[in-house]
Design a protein around this motif. Structure first.
Motif, PDB file in Angstrom:
ATOM      1  N   ASP A  20      -0.361   5.417   5.974  1.00  0.00           N
ATOM      2  CA  ASP A  20      -0.302   4.032   6.412  1.00  0.00           C
ATOM      3  C   ASP A  20      -0.037   3.941   7.916  1.00  0.00           C
ATOM      4  O   ASP A  20       0.782   4.676   8.459  1.00  0.00           O
ATOM      5  CB  ASP A  20       0.817   3.282   5.680  1.00  0.00           C
ATOM      6  N   ALA A  21      -0.738   3.037   8.561  1.00  0.00           N
ATOM      7  CA  ALA A  21      -0.489   2.729   9.973  1.00  0.00           C
ATOM      8  C   ALA A  21      -0.134   1.256  10.079  1.00  0.00           C
ATOM      9  O   ALA A  21      -0.807   0.403   9.484  1.00  0.00           O
ATOM     10  CB  ALA A  21      -1.722   3.039  10.821  1.00  0.00           C
ATOM     11  N   THR A  22       0.935   0.945  10.808  1.00  0.00           N
ATOM     12  CA  THR A  22       1.351  -0.446  10.994  1.00  0.00           C
ATOM     13  C   THR A  22       1.640  -0.690  12.466  1.00  0.00           C
ATOM     14  O   THR A  22       1.955   0.229  13.228  1.00  0.00           O
ATOM     15  CB  THR A  22       2.612  -0.777  10.178  1.00  0.00           C
ATOM     16  N   ALA A  23       1.527  -1.954  12.859  1.00  0.00           N
ATOM     17  CA  ALA A  23       1.849  -2.358  14.230  1.00  0.00           C
ATOM     18  C   ALA A  23       2.317  -3.803  14.206  1.00  0.00           C
ATOM     19  O   ALA A  23       2.049  -4.543  13.252  1.00  0.00           O
ATOM     20  CB  ALA A  23       0.625  -2.203  15.135  1.00  0.00           C
ATOM     21  N   PHE A  24       3.005  -4.191  15.279  1.00  0.00           N
ATOM     22  CA  PHE A  24       3.493  -5.565  15.422  1.00  0.00           C
ATOM     23  C   PHE A  24       4.342  -5.968  14.216  1.00  0.00           C
ATOM     24  O   PHE A  24       4.117  -6.986  13.576  1.00  0.00           O
ATOM     25  CB  PHE A  24       2.327  -6.534  15.619  1.00  0.00           C
ATOM     26  N   ASN A  25       5.328  -5.070  13.925  1.00  0.00           N
ATOM     27  CA  ASN A  25       6.244  -5.295  12.803  1.00  0.00           C
ATOM     28  C   ASN A  25       5.488  -5.493  11.491  1.00  0.00           C
ATOM     29  O   ASN A  25       5.794  -6.381  10.694  1.00  0.00           O
ATOM     30  CB  ASN A  25       7.173  -6.485  13.079  1.00  0.00           C
ATOM     31  N   ALA A  26       4.480  -4.635  11.280  1.00  0.00           N
ATOM     32  CA  ALA A  26       3.668  -4.570  10.056  1.00  0.00           C
ATOM     33  C   ALA A  26       2.730  -5.752   9.877  1.00  0.00           C
ATOM     34  O   ALA A  26       2.143  -5.917   8.809  1.00  0.00           O
ATOM     35  CB  ALA A  26       4.553  -4.400   8.825  1.00  0.00           C
ATOM     36  N   GLU A  27       2.556  -6.586  10.918  1.00  0.00           N
ATOM     37  CA  GLU A  27       1.572  -7.663  10.817  1.00  0.00           C
ATOM     38  C   GLU A  27       0.157  -7.095  10.803  1.00  0.00           C
ATOM     39  O   GLU A  27      -0.755  -7.673  10.212  1.00  0.00           O
ATOM     40  CB  GLU A  27       1.740  -8.646  11.978  1.00  0.00           C
ATOM     41  N   LYS A  28      -0.038  -5.967  11.480  1.00  0.00           N
ATOM     42  CA  LYS A  28      -1.312  -5.255  11.442  1.00  0.00           C
ATOM     43  C   LYS A  28      -1.097  -3.973  10.666  1.00  0.00           C
ATOM     44  O   LYS A  28      -0.146  -3.233  10.925  1.00  0.00           O
ATOM     45  CB  LYS A  28      -1.797  -4.943  12.863  1.00  0.00           C
ATOM     46  N   ARG A  29      -1.973  -3.692   9.722  1.00  0.00           N
ATOM     47  CA  ARG A  29      -1.802  -2.488   8.908  1.00  0.00           C
ATOM     48  C   ARG A  29      -3.146  -1.960   8.451  1.00  0.00           C
ATOM     49  O   ARG A  29      -4.118  -2.691   8.321  1.00  0.00           O
ATOM     50  CB  ARG A  29      -0.887  -2.750   7.702  1.00  0.00           C
ATOM     51  N   ASP A  30      -3.174  -0.656   8.190  1.00  0.00           N
ATOM     52  CA  ASP A  30      -4.372  -0.004   7.688  1.00  0.00           C
ATOM     53  C   ASP A  30      -3.943   1.337   7.111  1.00  0.00           C
ATOM     54  O   ASP A  30      -2.797   1.763   7.270  1.00  0.00           O
ATOM     55  CB  ASP A  30      -5.394   0.186   8.814  1.00  0.00           C
ATOM     56  N   VAL A  31      -4.864   1.995   6.445  1.00  0.00           N
ATOM     57  CA  VAL A  31      -4.647   3.357   5.957  1.00  0.00           C
ATOM     58  C   VAL A  31      -5.590   4.267   6.730  1.00  0.00           C
ATOM     59  O   VAL A  31      -6.803   4.068   6.703  1.00  0.00           O
ATOM     60  CB  VAL A  31      -4.902   3.458   4.436  1.00  0.00           C
ATOM     61  N   ILE A  32      -5.025   5.241   7.453  1.00  0.00           N
ATOM     62  CA  ILE A  32      -5.792   6.159   8.284  1.00  0.00           C
ATOM     63  C   ILE A  32      -5.764   7.525   7.608  1.00  0.00           C
ATOM     64  O   ILE A  32      -4.747   8.225   7.642  1.00  0.00           O
ATOM     65  CB  ILE A  32      -5.213   6.265   9.706  1.00  0.00           C
ATOM     66  N   GLU A  33      -6.863   7.897   6.990  1.00  0.00           N
ATOM     67  CA  GLU A  33      -6.906   9.128   6.216  1.00  0.00           C
ATOM     68  C   GLU A  33      -6.576  10.337   7.090  1.00  0.00           C
ATOM     69  O   GLU A  33      -7.152  10.535   8.156  1.00  0.00           O
ATOM     70  CB  GLU A  33      -8.297   9.300   5.593  1.00  0.00           C
ATOM     71  N   GLY A  34      -5.615  11.127   6.644  1.00  0.00           N
ATOM     72  CA  GLY A  34      -5.208  12.323   7.366  1.00  0.00           C
ATOM     73  C   GLY A  34      -4.039  12.128   8.307  1.00  0.00           C
ATOM     74  O   GLY A  34      -3.452  13.107   8.783  1.00  0.00           O
TER      75      GLY A  34
END
Length: 253
Positions: free
Chosen positions: A31-45
């Motif tokens: 998991d990748a998060t930014a801006f206190n988890a307002e932006k999130r995604d899953v980055i494989e690896g």
């Protein structure tokens, strides 16, 4: 097989009860998060890379006498660490102006600071990890004066080690944050570096080009985050020297 007991799940890691008393298994998520988890995604690896890079940095710190919670890497995504009492502060060391500091003080991103500057944030996701002063820390009992002195000393030693290591592979250590834990032996405590050290918790810029090789790639939509982390691992020798950025990295033991 008995199911492991989950102790805590954060934005980037899961903590499980360890196999021995006083130990924890730390699992790195994609998991990748930014801006206190307002932006999130899953980055494989991503979790695989951060596990291996954090092992590399923590092991290196241990060789120069900086105590950490790291014990050993268990597999591609997990490492065994000492169980500590986490002090609820993030210790941030800044070598160049960037991120929130540049915005707060009206500084140009990349501007050299007169010396490494240490800042403190309260670890509280609901509040957005607010910046706090020494007065707040002492008034609310988050740490004592001696604790804070020891934490700053640890952070500056990490800065010296990491700055030199990164400079040697053509990378500027712009800033980073660490967490510190109390390790108890009866009534005696010592403070050690805990959590992780990885491109998730550092700002890393290529010395020649200024290319960002850290989580700002995700924050600012500057490219593929796994590619950036792979490049850091390749330069440090964590990946084979001839490796190209890949989604599922093959890591050397």
């Amino acid at each position: 097989m008995a199911r492991r007991k989950k102790i805590y799940e954060g934005k980037a890691k899961i903590l499980y009860e360890g196999p021995e008393p006083g130990t924890i298994v730390q699992y790195f998520k994609d998991d990748a998060t930014a801006f206190n988890a307002e932006k999130r995604d899953v980055i494989e690896g991503k979790g695989v890379l951060n596990n291996r890079l954090s092992e590399f940095f923590m092991t290196g710190l241990g060789t120069v006498g900086v105590p950490t919670h790291f014990l050993k890497r268990l597999n591609m995504r997990e490492q065994l660490v000492r169980q500590v009492e986490i002090i609820p502060l993030e210790i941030i060391v800044r070598n160049l102006a960037a991120g929130t500091m540049a915005k707060r003080l009206g500084l140009e991103e990349g501007e050299a600071l007169p010396r490494p500057i240490v800042e403190y944030c309260l670890k509280d996701d609901k509040l957005g990890d607010p910046l706090v002063s020494e007065e707040h820390i002492f008034a609310f009992g988050w740490a004592s004066q001696q604790d804070l002195d020891d934490m700053v000393a640890l952070a500056l030693r990490v800065n010296d080690f990491m700055s030199g290591l990164m400079y040697g592979v053509g990378i500027k250590l712009v800033d980073f944050k660490i967490e510190v834990g109390r390790l108890w032996d009866g009534d005696f405590q010592r403070l050690i570096v805990a959590d992780e050290i990885s491109p998730d918790s550092c700002r890393l810029w290529d010395i020649e080009t200024g290319q960002k090789l850290d989580k700002d790639v995700f924050r600012r939509d500057l490219g593929n985050l796994a590619d950036a982390y792979t490049e850091v691992a390749r330069r440090l020798g964590v990946l084979p020297a001839n490796a190209t950025p890949i989604i599922k990295p093959t890591l050397i033991n």
